[in-house]
Write a protein that holds these residues in place. Structure first.
Motif, PDB file in Angstrom:
ATOM      1  N   UNK B  95       0.819  -1.213   0.000  1.00  0.00           N
ATOM      2  CA  UNK B  95       0.000   0.000   0.000  1.00  0.00           C
ATOM      3  C   UNK B  95       0.854   1.265   0.000  1.00  0.00           C
ATOM      4  N   UNK B  96       2.180   1.081  -0.002  1.00  0.00           N
ATOM      5  CA  UNK B  96       3.103   2.211  -0.032  1.00  0.00           C
ATOM      6  C   UNK B  96       3.687   2.331  -1.436  1.00  0.00           C
ATOM      7  N   UNK B  97       3.304   3.389  -2.133  1.00  0.00           N
ATOM      8  CA  UNK B  97       3.813   3.651  -3.488  1.00  0.00           C
ATOM      9  C   UNK B  97       4.805   4.814  -3.389  1.00  0.00           C
ATOM     10  N   UNK B  98       5.995   4.610  -3.936  1.00  0.00           N
ATOM     11  CA  UNK B  98       6.959   5.709  -3.972  1.00  0.00           C
ATOM     12  C   UNK B  98       6.689   6.592  -5.188  1.00  0.00           C
ATOM     13  N   UNK B  99       6.678   7.893  -4.948  1.00  0.00           N
ATOM     14  CA  UNK B  99       6.463   8.873  -6.021  1.00  0.00           C
ATOM     15  C   UNK B  99       7.575   9.918  -5.927  1.00  0.00           C
ATOM     16  N   UNK B 100       7.415  11.008  -6.665  1.00  0.00           N
ATOM     17  CA  UNK B 100       8.417  12.083  -6.572  1.00  0.00           C
ATOM     18  C   UNK B 100       8.101  13.082  -5.466  1.00  0.00           C
ATOM     19  N   UNK B 101       6.886  13.045  -4.956  1.00  0.00           N
ATOM     20  CA  UNK B 101       6.516  14.006  -3.911  1.00  0.00           C
ATOM     21  C   UNK B 101       5.011  14.017  -3.740  1.00  0.00           C
ATOM     22  N   UNK B 102       4.539  14.829  -2.823  1.00  0.00           N
ATOM     23  CA  UNK B 102       3.100  14.924  -2.568  1.00  0.00           C
ATOM     24  C   UNK B 102       2.340  15.284  -3.839  1.00  0.00           C
TER      25      UNK B 102
END
Lengths: 145, 414
Positions: B95-102
């Motif tokens: 359920x934790x997706x890494x992105x570039x930011x909010x």
């Protein structure tokens, strides 16, 4: 009348007497306070150069072959710097304005105010001043391209 | 490296400051007084060292390598994911997706959720205190889908109008997107209560947690948020990495956001099937070093203790509020009863840009302008504010300098 570069050199000379930033900014703030730069009728959306942080209004007219700039801002430091820019550029021919290399802001340590990231409207205002000069230049030479 | 880190003893702001190399700098001849942590926080040594160490000794691309080094990098990346999961109390790593930011996290949800669930006539509910990053992505997807945005108003103190919110939730709302803490006003919204209200109507909730996570303990399971977005760089970690928490039931129903490597299961020119969660949403090589830095930031935050940080910042907020309110003509924008470490203000007769420029000359870094929340400025009828924001390393002395600096600047300007 003094040339654009003569005026720039005079400003650089004046600023060389300031001991620290306080004195310099006190002077700019006084410039900003003293100059009633633009008629209320031009302080409208039509003459607004939008900055992200402070607003700038700019009006230009051609009188006897010289460009007369009037401008204003809601921020007093921006307005003071506008006062300097107008002192340098207003009253010169369109060609002289187009050719002008504004080195004085760097020399007096105010170049940071002309950074695009500053978003105070000054960069857009300078661009707009040059565009007015270009338009008047075409008017004078009768070019229609 | 210096001796012990501040994480080893009781909370001591002087010790904390020693862990942040940048705070030793001077600015315009004065010790740097950094009061812009809400825009981006500074980084403690362990974060810098972890990232340096990763690049020096462990870097390779993740997930597909059969060789040992790639497995090390993959382990570090996935361990960081696990740390994030535990840090925010999420149920599953997937359920934790890494992105570039909010911003990217919210764009991901707006785009993927929107394409799957928004139809003409539907509504997306946001609030008047949202950052542009929680407005514009929804405008974009509404233009594409024919859905409409509805905005919950705020009061003069900068608090959500909860009665209006309850009314609006009765409409054809498909998702509610709101911030936990306002970056401009400092208002802390009663998220748990709001999520419960929305769920009564079967409406999922996206929470923008960018300003909440670095300042007090957050548990997404307790909040029962469906989506929770935040950034590494605002929580003492590196820029370039962000997090999207999403409940499995929603993430599974949503189409991918970006296409590319990593996110696929099988590719032919006729049809591509997608990888499982969370990789379906992580196209391309991720910010591996960023994840390592983020992990170090989480450990640092846990070492200092988020309760300690919240207490420290709360005390500073009260101290700063009293100091600023003594300044003639100064008006605080955002006076909610429940507030985080943000002091946004205007001073009668002065422009925020002028104040900010003069404070900078005194070595004081504040933010001026609309803080990417133009609707709030319109709501209060002001061109912008000066914003001082607090972090774990902020001191009372810095707030004293701010107050003295404002007085000095106002004297020059008026």
């Amino acid at each position: 009348m003094e040339s654009i570069n003569e005026i720039q050199d005079a400003i650089i000379d004046e600023f060389s007497f300031f001991g620290d930033w306080m004195e310099k900014y006190e002077y700019i703030i006084e410039l900003g306070k003293d100059l009633p730069l633009i008629d209320a009728q031009y302080k409208t959306e039509d003459y607004l150069v939008r900055g992200c942080q402070s607003k700038v209004w700019l009006h230009a007219s051609l009188e006897d072959g010289k460009v007369i700039f009037k401008a204003d801002s809601d921020a007093i430091i921006t307005k003071g710097i506008i006062g300097l820019l107008i002192r340098v550029l207003s009253g010169h021919s369109p060609q002289d304005i187009l050719d002008a290399d504004l080195y004085f802001l760097d020399k007096i340590g105010l170049k940071e105010h002309l950074s695009p990231t500053r978003a105070n409207g000054l960069v857009s205002m300078l661009k707009q001043m040059k565009l007015y000069a270009l338009a008047f230049q075409k008017q004078l030479t009768g070019k229609n391209d | 490296m210096s001796g012990k880190l501040a994480t080893t003893g009781v909370f001591d702001v002087k010790a904390v400051r020693k862990d942040f190399p940048i705070l030793q700098r001077e600015m315009n001849g004065q010790p740097l007084c950094f009061l812009d942590t809400a825009a981006s926080s500074q980084k403690p040594l362990p974060v810098l060292q972890a990232m340096d160490n990763y690049y020096r000794l462990h870097h390779a691309n993740v997930h597909r390598g059969v060789y040992r080094l790639s497995q090390e990098a993959t382990d570090m990346f996935e361990t960081a994911r696990k740390a994030v999961q535990q840090f925010i109390g999420a149920g599953h790593e997937q359920e934790i997706v890494f992105t570039r930011g909010t911003t990217e996290s919210i764009n991901l949800v707006a785009s993927s959720f929107g394409r799957a669930f928004l139809r003409p006539g539907d509504e997306v509910l946001i609030t008047w205190m949202e950052h542009h990053a929680n407005i514009v992505p929804w405008q974009l997807i509404c233009e594409q889908t024919g859905a409409a945005i509805r905005v919950v108003p705020i009061t003069d103190t900068g608090e959500l109008d909860l009665e209006a919110l309850e009314q609006y939730l009765k409409g054809p709302v498909k998702i509610l997107a709101l911030t936990q803490v306002s970056n401009t006003l400092g208002t802390i919204n009663p998220i748990r209560k709001i999520v419960a209200l929305a769920h009564e109507h079967g409406i999922p909730v996206l929470v923008d947690g960018a300003q909440a996570v670095p300042h007090s303990p957050v548990n997404v399971s307790e909040l029962d948020a469906d989506f929770y977005a935040f950034s590494g760089h605002k929580m003492y970690g590196p820029t370039g990495i962000g997090i999207l928490f999403g409940k499995t039931e929603w993430l599974e129903k949503m189409p991918p956001y970006h296409g590319g490597g990593e996110m696929i299961s099988r590719v032919t020119f006729e049809k591509t099937t997608y990888n499982e969660l969370p990789f379906k949403f992580e196209a391309g090589t991720p910010d591996i070093a960023g994840s390592v830095g983020l992990h170090a930031a989480i450990e640092y935050l846990q070492g200092i203790g988020l309760e300690n940080i919240a207490e420290h910042e709360h005390e500073l907020l009260n101290y700063g509020t009293e100091l600023l309110c003594e300044i003639p003509g100064l008006r605080l924008i955002g006076t909610a009863a429940n507030k985080a470490g943000v002091l946004s203000f205007v001073v009668e007769g002065t422009h925020p840009y002028d104040l900010g420029t003069l404070l900078d000359k005194m070595g004081i870094a504040v933010r001026t302008g609309h803080h990417c929340t133009e609707p709030i400025m319109d709501r209060f009828g002001i061109p912008g504010t000066v914003r001082a924001s607090l972090g774990m390393y902020t001191t009372k002395e810095e707030l004293d300098r701010l107050a003295a600096g404002i007085k000095r600047a106002v004297n020059l300007l008026l």
